[in-house]
Design an enzyme around this catalytic site. Structure first.
Site, PDB file in Angstrom:
ATOM      1  N   SER A 137       0.856  -1.193   0.000  1.00 10.61           N
ATOM      2  CA  SER A 137       0.000   0.000   0.000  1.00 10.61           C
ATOM      3  C   SER A 137       0.888   1.237   0.000  1.00 10.61           C
ATOM      4  O   SER A 137       2.062   1.172   0.416  1.00 10.61           O
ATOM      5  CB  SER A 137      -0.855  -0.004   1.272  1.00 10.61           C
ATOM      6  OG  SER A 137      -1.457   1.259   1.483  1.00 10.61           O
ATOM      7  N   TYR A 150      -2.161  -0.677  10.418  1.00 11.80           N
ATOM      8  CA  TYR A 150      -2.370  -1.010   9.006  1.00 11.80           C
ATOM      9  C   TYR A 150      -1.105  -0.682   8.199  1.00 11.80           C
ATOM     10  O   TYR A 150      -0.580  -1.519   7.455  1.00 11.80           O
ATOM     11  CB  TYR A 150      -3.577  -0.253   8.442  1.00 11.80           C
ATOM     12  CG  TYR A 150      -3.712  -0.462   6.956  1.00 11.80           C
ATOM     13  CD1 TYR A 150      -4.102  -1.698   6.456  1.00 11.80           C
ATOM     14  CD2 TYR A 150      -3.398   0.561   6.049  1.00 11.80           C
ATOM     15  CE1 TYR A 150      -4.176  -1.915   5.075  1.00 11.80           C
ATOM     16  CE2 TYR A 150      -3.479   0.346   4.682  1.00 11.80           C
ATOM     17  CZ  TYR A 150      -3.870  -0.887   4.205  1.00 11.80           C
ATOM     18  OH  TYR A 150      -3.941  -1.112   2.852  1.00 11.80           O
TER      19      TYR A 150
HETATM   20  C1  8X3 Z   1      -4.828   1.896   1.425  1.00  8.45           C
HETATM   21  C2  8X3 Z   1      -4.530   3.057   0.566  1.00  8.45           C
HETATM   22  O1  8X3 Z   1      -4.887   5.588   0.341  1.00  8.45           O
HETATM   23  O2  8X3 Z   1      -6.447   4.332   1.721  1.00  8.45           O
HETATM   24  O3  8X3 Z   1      -4.012   0.820   1.132  1.00  8.45           O
HETATM   25  O4  8X3 Z   1      -4.183   4.673   2.488  1.00  8.45           O
HETATM   26  S1  8X3 Z   1      -5.032   4.487   1.310  1.00  8.45           S
END
Ligand code: 8X3
Length: 250
Positions: A137, A150
């Site tokens: 991500s 996360y």
């Molecule tokens: C999630 C991308 O932009 O929502 O993996 O952080 S964001």
């Protein structure tokens, strides 16, 4: 020779779009997830049992993962590509307000689950000189408020990708970390506990990435000439960029 991709978390979003993209180009796919009805519907949509096979299990459960892989029929047992897409974010609040069990679920799914299925499939992938595409991500690269665990799990995914790429040198196996930014998918509904208002607000006017855009990136990476390895690929919508550092003043 027909190639086979195993795609985790294929019941929605990036995973389902990736399955569609690869089948369109003649690949066979193994689609995995926890929701059997969705997997079965996807297999039907993709053309049935000759091109797609569903494995229903919880990636947090190592034994269930191993049993599922062991159950693959002979015509789906040789795997050329592992797309480690299964993962989730839970919560958008600051660390001091987060729920510990949400943190543990993210660690169990995004890191431990990904590591387990990779370990289970490594010999098969080496045998086929295959490829691994891990969904990290932009949160791997950039901290942001509410990203806490996360972002940490996704930084793990990115570093694990680069690390195993070193170890796999000479085997012909390629490894890529893909780092998507704002994308419109169920991911946000899960993250916000099903808050449709927050979902609509996040995407309003933002022209976010669509799951098909990431499926296209995965397809491109996996179909480059065998001597080319994309190590990491960060993909944002044009509307998303960076802000100045926050400074808290007294
Ligand atoms: C999630 C991308 O932009 O929502 O993996 O952080 S964001």
């Amino acid at each position: 020779m027909t190639k086979t991709a195993l795609i985790t978390g294929a019941t929605s979003g990036f995973g389902a779009a990736t399955a569609r993209r690869f089948v369109k180009e003649g690949w066979k796919v193994i689609v995995t997830g926890r929701r059997a009805e969705r997997l079965d519907a996807l297999v039907d949509e993709l053309g049935g049992a000759s091109v797609a096979h569903a494995l229903c299990f919880d990636i947090q459960d190592v034994d269930a993962t191993r049993n599922a892989i062991d159950s693959l029929p002979a015509d789906f047992a040789e795997i050329d590509l592992l797309v480690n897409n299964a993962g989730l974010a839970l919560g958008t609040g600051p660390a001091q307000e987060c729920n510990l069990s949400d943190w543990m679920t993210m660690i169990d799914t995004n890191t431990k689950g990904l590591v387990a299925i990779t370990h289970i499939l490594l010999d098969k992938l080496i045998e086929r000189k295959g490829a691994i595409v891990n969904l990290a991500s932009i949160a791997s690269n950039w901290p942001y408020p509410g990203g806490n665990v996360y972002g940490a799990t996704k930084a793990f995914v990115q570093q694990f990708s680069l690390g195993i790429r070193c170890d796999l040198a000479g085997t012909g196996v390629r490894v890529t970390s893909i780092e998507p930014g704002l994308c419109e998918s169920e991911f946000t509904l899960v993250r916000t506990g099903g808050n449709k208002e927050a979902y609509d607000k996040l995407y309003s006017g933002a022209d976010p990435i669509q799951p098909e855009d990431i499926a296209e990136s995965i397809f491109w990476v996996a179909n480059l000439p065998a001597h080319v390895n994309v190590n990491s690929l960060e993909v944002m919508p044009v509307s998303q960029s960076w802000s100045p550092f926050a400074i808290h003043r007294k």
